[in-house]
Design an enzyme around this catalytic site. Structure first.
Site: not given
Ligand code: ARG
Length: 475
Positions: A155, A276, A282, A289
């Protein structure tokens, strides 16, 4: 060039052609179509339906077309409806009317599914090969971290401490099963359909068993109607590719999470990260992803083929033309994602100190207290209760389990004597989990070496199938 027209007085309109054409996506079946034409030619020659002299001429023209297709010298034109019509035009350009001989006893219905099976077999074997490389990358990365402790989660909450090598190695097993799935799929897919004709077989003395052998299939169809309408192999391949996507996506999710500032466990190498355009600081886990994002289309491709098949009367229907793009897309997508994810995993470094520090927090050693009591013959329900009381006390005192005093322990349960401290160590907890497949480093090493061996066996099997396939294609 159209393969039909004798019974029509008008040509199809532009709109009709635009909707029916498949040449814009099926041209990549050309090498398989030419190879299956060679097999069909041999069948026709064996049945004395084509003379030896003509067969030689056709064979040479097919071979010439093969090299012209691969060099890009022969290309489809805007009037070719599909790969089959384009290649027949090519033969007729070389041989005149003789070029139309191969249509005897063959329909595009048995032809297209033969081509697609060959395409699917070659590409699924390539996929399996890529997966064995991915598995090796995962297992190598896992072996770097066998002796590093980390909190294990359920979890996404600290559960029990584990070897981080164990955590990484788990991904290898999912892909090993996927390779097995491809292997199972291969045997169901390796079936010749040539000789089924449009649906009912042929009055010509064709020999589908011969075509099967010639094309390296394990066997030939048993029902000619099934042969032209079955696309189970496409649906199954799309299920397997979807599941591979799901496995990659779960890696993507973990890497993204573990690389977040809050975790800061995973440091993905610069060459597998992106920046970025506005925020100079970044470093984003875009590969992880995209592995997650691309899985949506893999699942979508499976759904589109299942939905296309579900209402079809059981023979060839033009709807079946919609089987190709999803299959091509899923295989192309994985061919992009897998090398990027392999590279990302191979070059990620994990912060050992941070994981170690985090391992005992969140009361992840509470199970050790319960197990300690069980070893003193306290029934587990009672042991669980006592360990829970220790956690509750820690929460009240804002401390960790090992910070409770001997008095605290004794006050909770008389069997919680000072020796309890011996099990309240992360290393001890991990090392004690020697169940086969458990997290003790000794077991993780066995697991990694067994998985490595299995991958090597799989790799050899795939290589021998791929070798047989390319020999068949070159024959
Ligand atoms: N392009 C077609 C397909 O992909 C080839 C088979 C056409 N058969 C037919 N009876 N119209 O399915």
């Amino acid at each position: 060039m159209a393969l039909w027209g004798g019974r029509f007085s008008n040509k199809p309109t532009d709109a009709v052609f635009a909707l029916s054409q498949s040449i814009s996506f099926d041209w990549r079946l050309a090498p398989y179509d030419l190879r299956s034409s060679l097999a069909h030619l041999a069948v026709l020659e064996n049945a004395s339906l084509i003379s030896k002299v003509d067969a030689l001429k056709i064979k040479k023209a097919l071979k010439d077309l093969m090299s012209e297709v691969s060099s890009g010298k022969f290309l489809p034109n805007s009037q070719d409806e599909d790969v089959h019509s384009a290649l027949e035009r090519g033969l007729i350009e070389k041989l005149g009317v003789l070029g139309g001989s191969l249509r005897a006893g063959r329909s595009r219905n048995d032809q297209v599914t033969t081509d697609l099976r060959l395409f699917a077999i070659e590409h699924m074997l390539m996929l399996a090969q890529m997966l064995t490389e991915l598995v090796e990358v995962i297992l190598n990365k896992a072996s770097e971290y066998v002796n590093d402790a980390a909190p294990g989660f359920t979890h996404i909450q600290h559960a029990q401490p584990i070897s981080f090598g164990h955590e990484i190695a788990k991904h290898a097993h999912a892909f090993t099963r996927d390779i097995d799935r491809i292997n199972d799929w291969f045997h169901r897919t390796s079936v010749n359909s040539l000789g089924a004709g449009a649906l009912s077989g042929s009055s010509l003395k064709l020999d589908p068993g011969f075509a099967a052998k010639n094309l390296g299939f394990e066997r030939s169809f048993e029902n000619s109607i099934d042969a032209v309408s079955d696309r189970d192999y496409v649906a199954e391949a799309l299920f397997v590719t979807s599941l591979i996507g799901v496995h990659l996506s779960r890696i993507g999710e973990e890497w993204t999470l573990l690389g977040s500032t809050e975790f800061s466990w995973a440091n993905i190498a610069d060459e597998f990260s992106t920046g970025s355009s506005i925020m100079p600081q970044k470093k984003n886990p875009d590969m992880a992803e995209l592995a997650r994002g691309k899985t949506g289309r893999l699942i979508g491709n499976l759904m589109s083929v299942l939905a296309m098949l579900k209402g079809l009367p059981f023979a060839y229907n033009r709807d079946l033309q919609e089987d190709k793009e999803p299959l091509f897309d899923s295989l192309d997508t994985l061919a992009l994602v897998i090398p990027a994810i392999s590279g990302m995993i191979a070059t990620t470094n994990f912060d050992r100190a941070k994981m170690k520090l985090s391992a005992p927090t969140g009361f992840s050693l509470a199970t050790e207290i319960a197990d300690y009591l069980v070893q003193k013959n306290i029934p587990f329900a009672q042991a669980h209760e006592a360990a829970g009381a220790c956690v509750a006390l820690c929460e009240k005192l804002s401390c960790e389990l090992h910070e409770l005093t001997d008095q605290h322990f004794a006050g909770i349960h008389s069997s919680l004597d000072p020796a309890i401290r011996n099990v309240l160590s992360v290393e001890g907890a991990i090392a004690s989990r020697t169940t086969a497949g458990g997290t003790a480093p000794s077991q993780v090493l066995v697991q990694i070496s067994d998985a490595m061996k299995k991958t090597l066996v799989q790799r050899k099997e795939i290589a021998s199938k791929s070798k047989a396939f390319s020999e068949m294609m070159g024959a």
